[in-house]
Design a protein around this motif. Structure first.
Motif, PDB file in Angstrom:
ATOM      1  N   PHE A  45       0.832  -1.213   0.000  1.00  0.00           N
ATOM      2  CA  PHE A  45       0.000   0.000   0.000  1.00  0.00           C
ATOM      3  C   PHE A  45       0.867   1.264   0.000  1.00  0.00           C
ATOM      4  CE2 PHE A  45      -2.460   3.347   2.077  1.00  0.00           C
ATOM      5  CZ  PHE A  45      -3.663   3.279   1.410  1.00  0.00           C
ATOM      6  N   PHE A  46       1.917   1.281   0.836  1.00  0.00           N
ATOM      7  CA  PHE A  46       2.767   2.467   0.946  1.00  0.00           C
ATOM      8  C   PHE A  46       3.985   2.414   0.015  1.00  0.00           C
ATOM      9  CE2 PHE A  46       0.601   2.339   5.096  1.00  0.00           C
ATOM     10  CZ  PHE A  46       0.081   3.620   5.125  1.00  0.00           C
ATOM     11  N   ASP A  47       4.102   1.319  -0.743  1.00  0.00           N
ATOM     12  CA  ASP A  47       5.207   1.154  -1.683  1.00  0.00           C
ATOM     13  C   ASP A  47       6.547   1.342  -0.970  1.00  0.00           C
ATOM     14  OD1 ASP A  47       6.424   0.637  -4.094  1.00  0.00           O
ATOM     15  OD2 ASP A  47       6.363   2.724  -4.773  1.00  0.00           O
ATOM     16  N   ALA A  48       6.671   0.698   0.191  1.00  0.00           N
ATOM     17  CA  ALA A  48       7.896   0.796   0.982  1.00  0.00           C
ATOM     18  C   ALA A  48       8.079  -0.490   1.769  1.00  0.00           C
ATOM     19  CB  ALA A  48       7.842   1.996   1.932  1.00  0.00           C
ATOM     20  N   VAL A  82     -11.094   3.564  17.877  1.00  0.00           N
ATOM     21  CA  VAL A  82     -11.696   4.703  17.191  1.00  0.00           C
ATOM     22  C   VAL A  82     -11.646   4.429  15.687  1.00  0.00           C
ATOM     23  CG1 VAL A  82     -11.601   7.188  16.758  1.00  0.00           C
ATOM     24  CG2 VAL A  82     -10.975   6.295  19.006  1.00  0.00           C
ATOM     25  N   SER A  83     -12.724   4.791  14.982  1.00  0.00           N
ATOM     26  CA  SER A  83     -12.781   4.605  13.538  1.00  0.00           C
ATOM     27  C   SER A  83     -13.071   5.935  12.852  1.00  0.00           C
ATOM     28  CB  SER A  83     -13.869   3.588  13.154  1.00  0.00           C
ATOM     29  OG  SER A  83     -13.628   2.342  13.776  1.00  0.00           O
ATOM     30  N   GLU A  84     -12.539   6.077  11.659  1.00  0.00           N
ATOM     31  CA  GLU A  84     -12.781   7.276  10.851  1.00  0.00           C
ATOM     32  C   GLU A  84     -12.994   6.814   9.410  1.00  0.00           C
ATOM     33  OE1 GLU A  84     -13.459  11.283  10.480  1.00  0.00           O
ATOM     34  OE2 GLU A  84     -12.746  10.350  12.331  1.00  0.00           O
ATOM     35  N   TYR A  85     -14.034   7.351   8.778  1.00  0.00           N
ATOM     36  CA  TYR A  85     -14.398   6.901   7.435  1.00  0.00           C
ATOM     37  C   TYR A  85     -14.157   8.005   6.400  1.00  0.00           C
ATOM     38  CZ  TYR A  85     -16.640   3.159  10.030  1.00  0.00           C
ATOM     39  OH  TYR A  85     -16.865   2.107  10.878  1.00  0.00           O
ATOM     40  N   ARG A  86     -13.812   7.541   5.193  1.00  0.00           N
ATOM     41  CA  ARG A  86     -13.583   8.435   4.053  1.00  0.00           C
ATOM     42  C   ARG A  86     -12.529   9.503   4.372  1.00  0.00           C
ATOM     43  NH1 ARG A  86     -16.944   7.651  -0.163  1.00  0.00           N
ATOM     44  NH2 ARG A  86     -18.852   6.465   0.206  1.00  0.00           N
ATOM     45  N   VAL A  87     -11.386   9.062   4.825  1.00  0.00           N
ATOM     46  CA  VAL A  87     -10.260   9.966   5.081  1.00  0.00           C
ATOM     47  C   VAL A  87      -9.466  10.123   3.789  1.00  0.00           C
ATOM     48  CG1 VAL A  87      -8.137  10.319   6.386  1.00  0.00           C
ATOM     49  CG2 VAL A  87     -10.118   9.261   7.490  1.00  0.00           C
ATOM     50  N   GLY A  95       2.884  10.856  -3.666  1.00  0.00           N
ATOM     51  CA  GLY A  95       1.934  11.870  -4.103  1.00  0.00           C
ATOM     52  C   GLY A  95       0.592  11.282  -4.518  1.00  0.00           C
ATOM     53  N   LEU A  96       0.401   9.973  -4.302  1.00  0.00           N
ATOM     54  CA  LEU A  96      -0.824   9.294  -4.705  1.00  0.00           C
ATOM     55  C   LEU A  96      -1.963   9.660  -3.752  1.00  0.00           C
ATOM     56  CD1 LEU A  96      -1.984   7.176  -6.701  1.00  0.00           C
ATOM     57  CD2 LEU A  96      -1.406   5.429  -5.016  1.00  0.00           C
ATOM     58  N   GLU A  97      -3.127   9.986  -4.326  1.00  0.00           N
ATOM     59  CA  GLU A  97      -4.296  10.348  -3.538  1.00  0.00           C
ATOM     60  C   GLU A  97      -5.212   9.137  -3.401  1.00  0.00           C
ATOM     61  OE1 GLU A  97      -6.308  13.796  -4.872  1.00  0.00           O
ATOM     62  OE2 GLU A  97      -4.481  14.903  -5.336  1.00  0.00           O
ATOM     63  N   ARG A  98      -5.638   8.870  -2.168  1.00  0.00           N
ATOM     64  CA  ARG A  98      -6.524   7.752  -1.896  1.00  0.00           C
ATOM     65  C   ARG A  98      -7.538   8.143  -0.836  1.00  0.00           C
ATOM     66  NH1 ARG A  98      -1.898   3.032  -1.513  1.00  0.00           N
ATOM     67  NH2 ARG A  98      -2.130   2.180  -3.602  1.00  0.00           N
ATOM     68  N   LEU A 116      -3.105   0.289  13.603  1.00  0.00           N
ATOM     69  CA  LEU A 116      -3.909   0.933  12.566  1.00  0.00           C
ATOM     70  C   LEU A 116      -4.223  -0.073  11.467  1.00  0.00           C
ATOM     71  CD1 LEU A 116      -2.109   4.362  11.968  1.00  0.00           C
ATOM     72  CD2 LEU A 116      -4.384   4.051  12.907  1.00  0.00           C
ATOM     73  N   MET A 117      -5.461  -0.110  11.023  1.00  0.00           N
ATOM     74  CA  MET A 117      -5.836  -0.907   9.858  1.00  0.00           C
ATOM     75  C   MET A 117      -6.548   0.004   8.866  1.00  0.00           C
ATOM     76  SD  MET A 117      -7.975  -4.494   9.525  1.00  0.00           S
ATOM     77  CE  MET A 117      -9.563  -3.781   9.977  1.00  0.00           C
ATOM     78  N   LEU A 118      -6.152  -0.061   7.611  1.00  0.00           N
ATOM     79  CA  LEU A 118      -6.709   0.800   6.572  1.00  0.00           C
ATOM     80  C   LEU A 118      -7.496  -0.038   5.575  1.00  0.00           C
ATOM     81  CD1 LEU A 118      -3.507   2.918   5.780  1.00  0.00           C
ATOM     82  CD2 LEU A 118      -5.230   3.362   7.528  1.00  0.00           C
ATOM     83  N   GLN A 119      -8.577   0.526   5.090  1.00  0.00           N
ATOM     84  CA  GLN A 119      -9.320  -0.104   3.999  1.00  0.00           C
ATOM     85  C   GLN A 119      -9.579   0.946   2.940  1.00  0.00           C
ATOM     86  OE1 GLN A 119     -13.212  -1.720   4.892  1.00  0.00           O
ATOM     87  NE2 GLN A 119     -13.259  -2.917   3.022  1.00  0.00           N
ATOM     88  N   GLU A 120      -9.038   0.711   1.751  1.00  0.00           N
ATOM     89  CA  GLU A 120      -9.204   1.681   0.672  1.00  0.00           C
ATOM     90  C   GLU A 120     -10.669   1.722   0.254  1.00  0.00           C
ATOM     91  OE1 GLU A 120      -6.935   2.983  -3.455  1.00  0.00           O
ATOM     92  OE2 GLU A 120      -6.508   1.059  -2.508  1.00  0.00           O
ATOM     93  N   ARG A 121     -11.195   2.931   0.117  1.00  0.00           N
ATOM     94  CA  ARG A 121     -12.611   3.094  -0.166  1.00  0.00           C
ATOM     95  C   ARG A 121     -12.996   2.583  -1.548  1.00  0.00           C
ATOM     96  NH1 ARG A 121     -16.593   3.240   2.960  1.00  0.00           N
ATOM     97  NH2 ARG A 121     -17.706   3.830   1.083  1.00  0.00           N
ATOM     98  N   THR A 122     -12.056   2.496  -2.466  1.00  0.00           N
ATOM     99  CA  THR A 122     -12.408   2.108  -3.829  1.00  0.00           C
ATOM    100  C   THR A 122     -13.080   0.748  -3.868  1.00  0.00           C
ATOM    101  OG1 THR A 122     -10.145   1.288  -4.087  1.00  0.00           O
ATOM    102  CG2 THR A 122     -10.639   3.467  -4.960  1.00  0.00           C
ATOM    103  N   ILE A 123     -12.660  -0.187  -3.007  1.00  0.00           N
ATOM    104  CA  ILE A 123     -13.261  -1.516  -3.025  1.00  0.00           C
ATOM    105  C   ILE A 123     -14.728  -1.443  -2.632  1.00  0.00           C
ATOM    106  CG2 ILE A 123     -13.196  -3.803  -2.002  1.00  0.00           C
ATOM    107  CD1 ILE A 123     -10.929  -3.245  -3.931  1.00  0.00           C
ATOM    108  N   ALA A 124     -15.015  -0.751  -1.515  1.00  0.00           N
ATOM    109  CA  ALA A 124     -16.406  -0.638  -1.081  1.00  0.00           C
ATOM    110  C   ALA A 124     -17.231   0.151  -2.086  1.00  0.00           C
ATOM    111  CB  ALA A 124     -16.465   0.040   0.298  1.00  0.00           C
TER     112      ALA A 124
END
Length: 377
Positions: A45-48, A82-87, A95-98, A116-124
Motif C-alpha cells: 500500500f505504501f510502496d515501501a 476509534v474509527s474514521e471513514y472516508r479519510v 503523491g498518490l491520492e486515496r 492501525l488498519m486501513l481499507q481503501e474506499r475504492t473496493i467498497a
C-alpha cells in the motif's frame, strides 16, 4: 517467540504470520510515533519495505496534519478503539491520492502502542456502484421490450413510405428520402441493442478459459477496427477458468477493446491496447437477496493509451445513454455491466491520467468437489 518482538504463537502460527496474511494494510505505531511493524499489505500500500518504514515515523508516511495522526493520539487518550471513514490520504513519498477508512485500537498493554488498519474506499465504492449498474441495466429490460413494440413497427412503415417516395420523386428529393431510410435504420439498430437487455433466458455457463476469449477478440480486432493498433499481452499462465458463457464474455471484451480503439483514434501512430489477466485474493461480493458471498479472484483488464475519461463522467459511465462519442448510443458499456453482473462479477474503470483501464473481476469455476475445474482453450 518473545513478547518484546511482538510475535506470539497462536495455534502453531505466529501472530506475525497471521497479520501478514491479512489483505488489508496493518501498522503498529509506538509511543514516539515510530513504525514498529507493518504487514505485507501495508508494504504494498505504501510502496515501501518494512525495514524502510521502521526507520521513520508516522509523519513520514502520512502527510502533516493528517486526521490519521490525530486519530492515533485520540486512541491513546481514550485507551479504546476509534474509527474514521472516508479519510482523504495523500502519501508524501508517491503523491498518490486515496480515500480510506481507518480503524485504530490501543494494544491494551501498559504502553502507548496503537494498531492501525486501513481499507481503501475504492473496493467498497466499487461494490456499491456495481449494484447501481445492475439496477440501471434491469431498468432497461422493460424499456427495451416496450420500445421494440412501439417503435420498430412504425419505423418500418416510415421507411416503406420513404422508399415509395424515392421511386416517384425527383432527383433532389431522393437525398431526403435516403436520409429518412438511413436514420430509421439507425434507430432500429439502437432498439435492437436495447432488446438485448430484455433477454432473460437462462444462459448455459461452464468453465471458460479467459485467455482463449482474449485471443479471439485480439484476432478479430487486428483484422478489422484495430489493425493500426499495437496489442500487448500480460497474462498469468496459471490462471484457472472462470464460470461463464464464452460467447457473452467475448462480447464483453470485444466491446471494451472496440471502445479502446475508438478512443485511441484511427490516426494515432503509437496506439496501444494492453490485455492482462491476474489472480487476486481477498475480494468477496455478497449476492443480492441472500447471505451468500462469492469470491471474485479472476481479473481481466483492458488498458489503452488514449486520452482517458474525464472524472465527471466516471460515476455514470455504465449507465445507459452515457457516452463520450458524438455518434455513440451509450449502450455498449451498459450492456457490458449487465453481462458482467449476470456472471456475478464486477466491472470498473480505473481513473488513470491520459489512459483508460477497464477491470473485470469474475468468479472462478469449481468442480463439484470444490477443486478448480479445467476449460478448453
Amino acid at each position: 517467540m518473545s513478547g518484546e518482538s511482538g510475535v506470539f504463537p497462536i495455534g502453531g502460527l505466529s501472530s506475525e504470520a497471521i497479520i501478514n496474511a491479512l489483505p488489508l494494510p496493518v501498522l503498529t505505531v509506538g509511543a514516539d510515533e515510530r513504525i514498529l511493524h507493518a504487514n505485507h499489505a501495508a508494504e504494498t500500500f505504501f510502496d515501501a519495505s518494512l525495514r524502510l518504514m521502521k526507520r521513520g515515523r508516522l509523519g513520514d508516511i502520512f502527510p502533516f496534519a493528517s486526521p490519521i495522526i490525530a486519530l492515533v493520539a485520540e486512541v491513546r487518550n481514550r485507551r479504546s478503539s476509534v474509527s474514521e471513514y472516508r479519510v482523504e490520504l495523500i502519501q508524501p513519498r508517491t503523491g498518490l491520492e486515496r480515500s480510506v477508512d481507518v480503524f485504530a485500537t490501543h494494544l491494551g498493554d501498559d504502553g502507548d502502542n496503537v494498531v492501525l488498519m486501513l481499507q481503501e474506499r475504492t473496493i467498497a465504492d466499487k461494490m456499491n456502484r456495481q449494484l447501481t449498474h445492475r439496477g440501471a441495466a434491469r431498468s432497461m429490460v422493460a424499456l427495451g421490450a416496450m420500445l421494440a413494440h412501439e417503435i420498430k413497427n412504425p419505423l418500418a412503415g416510415i421507411r416503406g413510405a420513404a422508399q415509395l417516395l424515392e421511386q416517384s420523386g425527383v432527383e433532389e428529393d431522393r437525398v431526403l428520402t435516403q436520409l429518412i431510410c438511413d436514420e430509421s435504420d439507425r434507430i432500429v439498430r439502437i432498439v435492437e441493442r436495447m432488446e438485448l437487455f430484455g433477454d432473460e433466458r437462462p444462459v448455459e455457463r461452464g468453465p471458460v478459459n479467459v485467455h482463449g476469449v482474449l485471443d479471439q477478440v485480439k484476432r478479430s480486432a487486428q483484422s478489422g477496427f484495430g489493425r493500426h493498433i499495437r496489442f500487448l499481452e500480460n497474462y498469468d499462465p496459471s490462471l484457472p477458468p472462470v464460470l461463464g458463457n464464452r460467447d457473452q464474455l467475448v462480447q464483453v471484451i470485444l466491446n471494451l477493446v472496440k471502445n479502446a480503439a475508438e478512443a485511441i483514434g484511427a490516426d494515432t501512430v503509437e496506439g496501444e491496447i494492453t490485455l492482462s489477466t491476474a489472480y487476486r485474493t481477498g475480494l468477496r461480493l455478497q449476492v443480492p437477496g441472500s447471505r451468500e458471498r462469492v469470491s471474485l479472484p479472476i481479473e481481466v483488464a483492458v488498458r489503452d493509451n488514449g486520452p482517458g475519461i474525464s472524472a465527471e463522467l466516471l460515476p455514470d459511465l455504465f449507465d445507459p445513454f452515457v457516452t463520450t462519442k458524438a455518434q455513440g448510443s451509450g449502450l455498449g458499456l451498459a450492456l457490458v455491466a449487465k453481462i458482467v453482473g449476470d456472471h456475478g462479477g464486477i466491472v470498473e474503470c480505473d481513473p488513470i491520467p491520459r489512459r483508460t483501464a477497464f477491470r473485470i473481476l469474475l468468479p472462478m469455476s469449481s468442480a463439484r468437489d470444490g477443486r478448480a475445474s479445467t476449460a478448453e482453450p
